[in-house]
Enzyme design. Structure first.
Site, mmCIF file in Angstrom:
data_model
loop_
_atom_site.group_PDB
_atom_site.id
_atom_site.type_symbol
_atom_site.label_atom_id
_atom_site.label_comp_id
_atom_site.label_asym_id
_atom_site.label_seq_id
_atom_site.Cartn_x
_atom_site.Cartn_y
_atom_site.Cartn_z
ATOM 1 N N GLY A 197 0.835 -1.176 0.023
ATOM 2 C CA GLY A 197 -0.016 0.146 -0.341
ATOM 3 C C GLY A 197 0.469 1.723 -0.340
ATOM 4 O O GLY A 197 1.953 1.358 0.568
ATOM 5 N N HIS A 198 0.108 2.071 -0.549
ATOM 6 C CA HIS A 198 0.607 3.505 -0.681
ATOM 7 C C HIS A 198 1.683 3.976 0.797
ATOM 8 O O HIS A 198 1.331 4.096 1.912
ATOM 9 C CB HIS A 198 -0.779 4.794 -0.768
ATOM 10 C CG HIS A 198 -1.077 4.688 0.784
ATOM 11 N ND1 HIS A 198 -0.761 5.080 1.638
ATOM 12 C CD2 HIS A 198 -2.721 3.917 0.977
ATOM 13 C CE1 HIS A 198 -1.920 5.423 2.685
ATOM 14 N NE2 HIS A 198 -2.678 4.701 2.318
#
Length: 210
Positions: A138-139
């Site tokens: 994820g980011h």
């Protein structure tokens, strides 16, 4: 990410993981322009039945210590990948054609991103990181050198995975956590708290057992 020219490489380790790395290189050569096309000369391995390697059209070039080409390290243990990084020239990263890699992503030398992995945005993958089949990062996450995220591992946003940490198949890591250097997260674990360096956690919710 600009492809780096590297015409001829080898793979350290001819076991199952190494052969999966070889298949990723073959897929890149067939269709992808994010990683450099390169000639895979063969494998370096100390003790391997080479029949499976020969079925792939390759050969064992010699023991690991004889590696004289830039190499990817096809070994699941990040700690072992680190030892080879100290003595063998490293090949550029390899990204499978089916992996989704977003904007603002840096991927270090020797890293391998396997089929159907997803790397979103503002992510750093270090040297010789392996991101397994169908795993997601994820980011705003950082995966430090030699770490391994096994198939279907899911790393939420803002997570730091420490050097040579191992995230088992299907493990889930909550957002914002830190997994310490050398830690092991067991298969299918659901991690809701930081994991100390060198610790082993398993279960749902994950608990430390070592």
């Amino acid at each position: 990410m600009k492809a780096v020219h590297c015409p001829r490489i080898g793979i350290i380790g001819a076991g199952g993981h190494g052969r999966e790395v070889a298949q990723t290189v073959a897929r890149v050569n067939g269709a992808d322009d994010r990683s450099p096309r390169r000639e895979l000369a063969g494998f370096f391995d100390d003790n391997c039945d080479d029949a499976r390697v020969k079925r792939l059209g390759f050969e064992i070039l010699g023991p690991c210590a004889s590696a004289d080409l830039p190499c990817l390290v096809g070994i699941g243990s990040g700690a072992i990948r680190r030892t080879f990084d100290e003595v063998v020239e490293t090949a550029p990263p390899t990204i499978d054609m089916s992996a989704l890699v977003g904007d603002d992503v840096t991927i270090g030398p020797g890293a391998v991103v396997f089929a159907n992995a997803m790397i979103t945005t503002n992510i750093s993958l270090g040297r010789h990181v392996h991101i397994g089949r169908g795993a997601s990062i994820g980011h705003d996450s950082v995966v430090r050198d030699y770490a391994s995220v096994m198939p279907l591992g899911s790393i939420s946003g803002g997570v730091t995975i420490g050097e040579a940490a191992f995230i088992g198949t299907g493990a889930l890591i909550r957002q914002g956590l830190t997994i310490g250097a050398g830690a092991t997260v067991g298969m299918g674990a659901v991690v809701l708290q930081d994991v100390a360096p060198g610790a082993t956690v398993v279960g749902n919710p994950a608990r430390q057992i070592g």
